[in-house]
Scaffold this motif. Structure first.
Motif, PDB file in Angstrom:
ATOM      1  N   LEU A 298       0.832  -1.207   0.000  1.00  0.00           N
ATOM      2  CA  LEU A 298       0.000   0.000   0.000  1.00  0.00           C
ATOM      3  C   LEU A 298       0.867   1.257   0.000  1.00  0.00           C
ATOM      4  N   ASP A 299       1.917   1.277   0.817  1.00  0.00           N
ATOM      5  CA  ASP A 299       2.809   2.440   0.843  1.00  0.00           C
ATOM      6  C   ASP A 299       3.455   2.650  -0.529  1.00  0.00           C
ATOM      7  N   ALA A 300       3.839   1.559  -1.183  1.00  0.00           N
ATOM      8  CA  ALA A 300       4.460   1.671  -2.510  1.00  0.00           C
ATOM      9  C   ALA A 300       3.466   2.257  -3.520  1.00  0.00           C
ATOM     10  N   ALA A 301       2.210   1.834  -3.448  1.00  0.00           N
ATOM     11  CA  ALA A 301       1.203   2.337  -4.383  1.00  0.00           C
ATOM     12  C   ALA A 301       0.944   3.819  -4.168  1.00  0.00           C
ATOM     13  N   ILE A 302       0.841   4.221  -2.912  1.00  0.00           N
ATOM     14  CA  ILE A 302       0.591   5.634  -2.614  1.00  0.00           C
ATOM     15  C   ILE A 302       1.803   6.471  -3.013  1.00  0.00           C
ATOM     16  N   GLY A 303       2.995   5.985  -2.691  1.00  0.00           N
ATOM     17  CA  GLY A 303       4.217   6.709  -3.042  1.00  0.00           C
ATOM     18  C   GLY A 303       4.393   6.856  -4.545  1.00  0.00           C
ATOM     19  N   ALA A 304       4.035   5.827  -5.301  1.00  0.00           N
ATOM     20  CA  ALA A 304       4.143   5.895  -6.761  1.00  0.00           C
ATOM     21  C   ALA A 304       3.211   6.966  -7.325  1.00  0.00           C
ATOM     22  N   TRP A 305       2.049   7.130  -6.694  1.00  0.00           N
ATOM     23  CA  TRP A 305       1.105   8.162  -7.136  1.00  0.00           C
ATOM     24  C   TRP A 305       1.569   9.561  -6.749  1.00  0.00           C
ATOM     25  N   SER A 306       2.098   9.724  -5.519  1.00  0.00           N
ATOM     26  CA  SER A 306       2.458  11.059  -5.019  1.00  0.00           C
ATOM     27  C   SER A 306       3.762  11.578  -5.608  1.00  0.00           C
ATOM     28  N   ALA A 307       4.707  10.690  -5.913  1.00  0.00           N
ATOM     29  CA  ALA A 307       6.063  11.114  -6.287  1.00  0.00           C
ATOM     30  C   ALA A 307       6.123  12.107  -7.446  1.00  0.00           C
ATOM     31  N   PRO A 308       5.387  11.923  -8.541  1.00  0.00           N
ATOM     32  CA  PRO A 308       5.499  12.886  -9.638  1.00  0.00           C
ATOM     33  C   PRO A 308       4.686  14.161  -9.427  1.00  0.00           C
ATOM     34  N   ARG A 309       3.912  14.238  -8.354  1.00  0.00           N
ATOM     35  CA  ARG A 309       3.049  15.391  -8.108  1.00  0.00           C
ATOM     36  C   ARG A 309       3.677  16.326  -7.082  1.00  0.00           C
ATOM     37  N   THR A 310       3.276  17.586  -7.124  1.00  0.00           N
ATOM     38  CA  THR A 310       3.724  18.523  -6.094  1.00  0.00           C
ATOM     39  C   THR A 310       2.936  18.279  -4.814  1.00  0.00           C
ATOM     40  N   VAL A 311       3.453  18.811  -3.730  1.00  0.00           N
ATOM     41  CA  VAL A 311       2.735  18.701  -2.459  1.00  0.00           C
ATOM     42  C   VAL A 311       1.341  19.292  -2.587  1.00  0.00           C
ATOM     43  N   GLN A 312       1.241  20.460  -3.223  1.00  0.00           N
ATOM     44  CA  GLN A 312      -0.058  21.114  -3.330  1.00  0.00           C
ATOM     45  C   GLN A 312      -1.030  20.305  -4.177  1.00  0.00           C
ATOM     46  N   GLN A 313      -0.532  19.688  -5.233  1.00  0.00           N
ATOM     47  CA  GLN A 313      -1.404  18.850  -6.062  1.00  0.00           C
ATOM     48  C   GLN A 313      -1.943  17.666  -5.261  1.00  0.00           C
ATOM     49  N   VAL A 314      -1.094  17.075  -4.460  1.00  0.00           N
ATOM     50  CA  VAL A 314      -1.520  15.956  -3.626  1.00  0.00           C
ATOM     51  C   VAL A 314      -2.559  16.425  -2.602  1.00  0.00           C
ATOM     52  N   LEU A 315      -2.285  17.553  -1.960  1.00  0.00           N
ATOM     53  CA  LEU A 315      -3.225  18.061  -0.959  1.00  0.00           C
ATOM     54  C   LEU A 315      -4.568  18.413  -1.585  1.00  0.00           C
ATOM     55  N   ASP A 316      -4.545  19.003  -2.758  1.00  0.00           N
ATOM     56  CA  ASP A 316      -5.800  19.358  -3.434  1.00  0.00           C
ATOM     57  C   ASP A 316      -6.615  18.106  -3.757  1.00  0.00           C
ATOM     58  N   ALA A 317      -5.945  17.088  -4.296  1.00  0.00           N
ATOM     59  CA  ALA A 317      -6.647  15.870  -4.680  1.00  0.00           C
ATOM     60  C   ALA A 317      -7.220  15.151  -3.461  1.00  0.00           C
ATOM     61  N   LEU A 318      -6.443  15.063  -2.403  1.00  0.00           N
ATOM     62  CA  LEU A 318      -6.906  14.339  -1.230  1.00  0.00           C
ATOM     63  C   LEU A 318      -7.912  15.156  -0.433  1.00  0.00           C
ATOM     64  N   GLY A 319      -7.793  16.478  -0.474  1.00  0.00           N
ATOM     65  CA  GLY A 319      -8.810  17.304   0.158  1.00  0.00           C
ATOM     66  C   GLY A 319     -10.162  17.112  -0.495  1.00  0.00           C
ATOM     67  N   ALA A 320     -10.165  17.044  -1.815  1.00  0.00           N
ATOM     68  CA  ALA A 320     -11.411  16.815  -2.548  1.00  0.00           C
ATOM     69  C   ALA A 320     -11.990  15.439  -2.234  1.00  0.00           C
ATOM     70  N   ALA A 321     -11.105  14.483  -1.944  1.00  0.00           N
ATOM     71  CA  ALA A 321     -11.556  13.124  -1.628  1.00  0.00           C
ATOM     72  C   ALA A 321     -11.844  12.920  -0.138  1.00  0.00           C
ATOM     73  N   ARG A 322     -11.669  13.982   0.645  1.00  0.00           N
ATOM     74  CA  ARG A 322     -11.890  13.933   2.098  1.00  0.00           C
ATOM     75  C   ARG A 322     -10.989  12.883   2.769  1.00  0.00           C
ATOM     76  N   VAL A 323      -9.722  12.932   2.387  1.00  0.00           N
ATOM     77  CA  VAL A 323      -8.704  12.072   2.991  1.00  0.00           C
ATOM     78  C   VAL A 323      -7.749  12.960   3.793  1.00  0.00           C
TER      79      VAL A 323
END
Length: 408
Positions: A298-323
């Motif tokens: 699970l950590d590998a899957a999440i890390g693979a998704w987050s790595a090419p994105r900026t911190v703000q992009q990750v926060l925006d996506a997860l904020g919209a998903a209520r994570v």
């Protein structure tokens, strides 16, 4: 001072601890942090410091015009009395102040006050209602009581240092003096509890014995029950939350982000957000136990998704998903964050040398009797004359004591 919370039209809110008199004999962090907290909620805190140098915290870390900026926060709302407690006349003056006080705070090595003729028994004869907070490395009793102890040692003995850092590497400091601060907060709880008992139950004063390592140990969660029940010794796990998954720090193209997807429904939303609905739908990942068994995947899957994105992009996506997710803040991030400002957690304070600095706001937030900054941190001995005159000494007596080096 920055604007403080108010009650009514232009009226300053009352202080919860107004009328509580505190004598602070502590220095550096543990005792003074307790005094700081009581002072922020209205207690009159008289800080006794040694003439000449005063509290060593005045010279710790970054210095502005000869004074630490840390001091400006730790000692706001306090009055400074420069008094030599090693001299009998200084001890007599301290006893006079303690006789009229509600609270005494000290964080000397056990036995120091006793050597000055200020044992709890002697002070309670003088002032039966006195609440006496004693913070030390190992407490006032036990085989280690006489050993020197600092917060760092308390963190080690309390079990915290063993869990900090990456697995298999040297244990590291958490970055702040958390052992001292935890002891101070436990001491503050003890003081407030004892004051409540004295007032509501008609009780006498009492001694509050706080050991640094015990304050740390008290927040160590299930450390001992797990060892007792299973013989399990919790080990360092870096940024992960052991036994709860997924919850970790994940890389981004411009930094790191903390993601806590460990609730059952939250996990499903997280997997949808990262494009892995297959994991979200897996029957064996429907509860925490199953996710813990596959945490590396699970950590590998999440890390693979987050790595090419900026911190703000990750926060925006997860904020919209209520994570739940958050950036790893630096001091600069905090200073620039609008939420901190909106909640009054960044205040402006003018030092007695005329510098305007930003300082942390006050926690906790009380709706009817909020804490506030009433005065900036004092120079050494700023309030010596005022405090001694309140204790009944004449200007001539104070001048003589100053000539003898008892006060400054």
């Amino acid at each position: 001072m920055d604007s403080q919370p108010q009650a009514g039209a232009g009226a300053v809110a009352p202080s919860a601890l107004q009328g509580v008199r505190v004598v602070e004999m502590g220095q550096l962090i543990a005792g003074p942090f307790c005094g700081k907290t009581l002072g922020e909620f209205g207690a009159d805190v008289v800080k006794i410091e040694a003439p000449g140098g005063g509290d060593p915290l005045r010279n710790w870390r970054l210095i502005q015009d000869g004074t630490s900026v840390w001091w400006q926060v730790q000692s706001r709302n306090k009055r400074s009395l420069a008094l030599d407690l090693r001299q009998p006349e200084g001890q007599d003056i301290a006893r006079q102040l303690i006789a009229e006080a509600d609270v005494l705070i000290e964080n000397f090595r056990p036995g120091t006050l006793e050597a000055w003729g200020m044992s709890p028994e002697a002070l309670h004869q003088l002032n039966p209602g006195l609440v006496m907070l004693r913070i030390s490395g190992y407490g006032q009793t036990g085989p280690y009581r006489d050993l020197p102890g600092f917060g760092a040692i308390g963190e080690a003995m309390g079990g915290l240092r063993h869990l900090t850092g990456e697995p298999g590497r040297v244990p590291v400091r958490v970055g702040v003096s958390i052992g001292d601060t935890l002891a101070a907060l436990h001491g503050t709880i003890g003081v407030l509890t004892a004051l409540y008992h004295r007032r509501v139950n008609g009780g006498q004063g009492q001694v509050i014995d706080v050991a640094l390592h015990e304050a740390v140990f008290n927040v160590m969660e299930s450390l001992i029950p797990e060892y007792s029940a299973f013989g399990a010794v919790r080990e360092a796990a870096g940024s992960a939350l052991p036994g709860i998954a997924p919850s970790n720090a994940y890389p981004c193209s411009d930094g790191w982000v903390l993601i806590a997807g460990n609730g059952d429904s939250i996990f499903k939303r997280l997997m949808e957000a990262i494009g892995r609905p297959d994991l979200g739908a897996a029957a064996d990942l429907a509860d925490n136990a199953g996710r813990v068994a596959r945490v590396a995947e699970l950590d590998a899957a999440i890390g693979a998704w987050s790595a090419p994105r900026t911190v703000q992009q990750v926060l925006d996506a997860l904020g919209a998903a209520r994570v739940p997710a958050g950036k790893v803040y630096t001091a600069k991030d905090i200073a620039e964050d609008p939420h901190y400002r909106a909640r009054g957690m960044l205040l402006q304070q003018t030092t007695r040398d005329g510098h305007l600095i930003e300082v942390p706001g006050i926690v906790p937030k009380l709706s009817a009797t909020p804490g506030r900054i009433r005065s900036s941190a004092p120079h050494l001995g700023d309030d010596t004359d005022a405090v001694l005159q309140e204790a009944g000494l004449t200007p001539a007596q104070i001048a003589l004591l100053r000539e003898k080096g008892v006060v400054a």
